[in-house]
Design a protein around this motif. Structure first.
Motif: not given
Length: 302
Positions: A90-96, A265-268
Motif C-alpha cells: 500500500v503506497s501513497e504518492l501524489n496524495k493518492l 516539489f515531490s510526490s512524497l
C-alpha cells in the motif's frame, strides 16, 4: 506489516534511504520506504468494469477503498499460478493511496543514494518504469517509478499544462530558476509548464549532486553572479547521487547559500513526511502534480 515512521531514517538529509525489496514474477525490485504505508496480505479483489488493463480491481482497507494495480501486468511478466506468497504494497504518492500486487516481499535495506545508478537506455525500455539500479550483495535491484505507473494509468494525476494557461500571459523571463529532477519526462513537463507561466530561464540537473556542484561553480566563478544565476531552486526528493533533502540541508547550512529559496516539489509530500523538509530548512514543500501552486509560490518568492 505496518511501516513505522520511527523505522524510517531518524535524521533528515543524510542522503540515505531505506528500500523495501520485493519480487514480481522472477524479477527483483525495490521501493523507497517513504512511499509505503503498509504491506498487507492479499484479499479478495472486486473487479472494476472497463478499467485500465493494469488495474486488478479494488479492495476495502479499514475505512478506505483502494485501487489495486497488478505489477505483473505493468511489467509484462507472465502471470503466476501460485499466489500464496503474493502481497499488497500500500503506497501513497501524489496524495493518492494505491495497493500494488507483488509476488513476495523480502526485506528492507538501508543504502546511500550514492549507491544508486541511473538506468541504462536499454533498461529504461522496461516501460520506462525504472528510476535507478542498486547493486547489492551480488543482486541487481531495480527501483520502480511508481509515480509514472500511476500517471500512465490515470493521466489526470500528472502535471497538466492546461491548468497553467488559465493563469494568463505573464512576463517573468528575467528570473532564473534551477531545477534538480531525475526524471526526463518530468523535466520536460516542468520546462513546458514554467515556460508557459513566463519563466523561460531554467537550468535543469538530473540529481542533487549536479545542482550542488553547479552552485559551487557559480559561487567560485569570477564571471558569474550567484544572485543572478541562482534566484530559486526547485528540487525533487528521490534522486541518485544526492537526494533533495540532502541538497536542501547543505544549501541551508552554508552561509553563502542559505538565502537561496528552495522549494521541494515531490510526490512524497504527505502529512507523515512533511516534517522532513522542515528539518532541512526547505522554504516550501509542494506535492506533485500541483503545478499551479508551485508557480504561485515561485511568484511570491521571486
Amino acid at each position: 506489516m505496518a511501516v513505522n515512521e520511527d523505522a524510517i531514517l531518524l535524521d533528515s538529509g543524510t542522503n540515505e534511504l531505506e528500500v523495501i525489496v520485493f519480487n514480481v514474477s522472477s524479477g527483483t525490485y525495490g521501493i523507497n520506504v517513504m512511499k509505503v504505508r503498509e504491506i498487507i496480505q492479499t484479499q479478495a479483489v472486486t473487479p472494476i468494469p472497463n478499467s485500465h488493463p493494469h488495474i486488478e480491481g479494488m479492495i476495502r482497507l479499514r475505512d478506505e477503498v483502494l485501487t489495486v494495480v497488478n505489477l505483473m501486468e505493468v511489467l509484462g511478466c507472465p502471470q503466476s499460478v501460485d499466489h500464496s506468497q503474493d502481497k499488497f504494497i500500500v503506497s501513497e504518492l501524489n496524495k493518492l493511496k494505491v495497493a500494488f500486487r507483488v509476488s513476495g516481499v523480502s526485506r528492507i535495506h538501508r543504502i546511500s543514494w550514492k549507491q544508486i545508478e541511473k538506468p541504462t537506455e536499454l533498461s529504461q525500455g522496461l516501460q520506462s518504469a525504472t528510476t535507478g539500479v542498486i547493486k547489492l550483495d551480488e543482486q541487481m535491484i531495480l527501483l520502480l517509478d511508481f509515480e509514472k505507473i500511476v500517471v500512465d494509468i490515470n493521466p489526470t494525476k500528472g502535471i497538466n499544462i492546461e491548468q497553467v494557461r488559465k493563469l494568463g500571459k505573464r512576463e517573468r523571463n528575467t528570473k532564473k530558476i534551477v531545477v534538480a529532477e531525475d526524471s526526463a519526462m518530468l523535466r520536460k513537463l516542468i520546462h513546458q509548464t514554467l515556460t508557459e507561466a513566463g519563466y523561460e530561464q531554467i537550468t535543469f540537473f538530473e540529481n542533487g549532486k549536479e545542482a550542488w556542484d553547479y552552485l559551487n561553480f557559480v559561487y567560485e566563478s569570477e564571471d558569474l553572479s550567484l544572485e543572478e544565476e541562482f534566484q530559486l531552486l526547485i528540487t525533487d526528493l528521490e534522486m541518485p547521487k544526492m537526494d533533495g533533502l540532502h541538497l536542501t540541508k547543505r544549501i541551508k547550512e552554508t552561509d553563502e547559500f542559505k538565502h537561496i529559496p528552495v522549494i521541494i516539489f515531490s510526490s512524497l509530500i504527505t502529512d507523515d513526511l512533511y516534517h522532513k523538509g522542515i528539518a532541512v530548512g526547505a522554504d516550501k514543500q509542494i506535492s506533485k502534480p500541483e503545478i499551479v501552486k508551485l508557480i504561485e509560490e515561485i511568484d511570491l518568492m521571486i
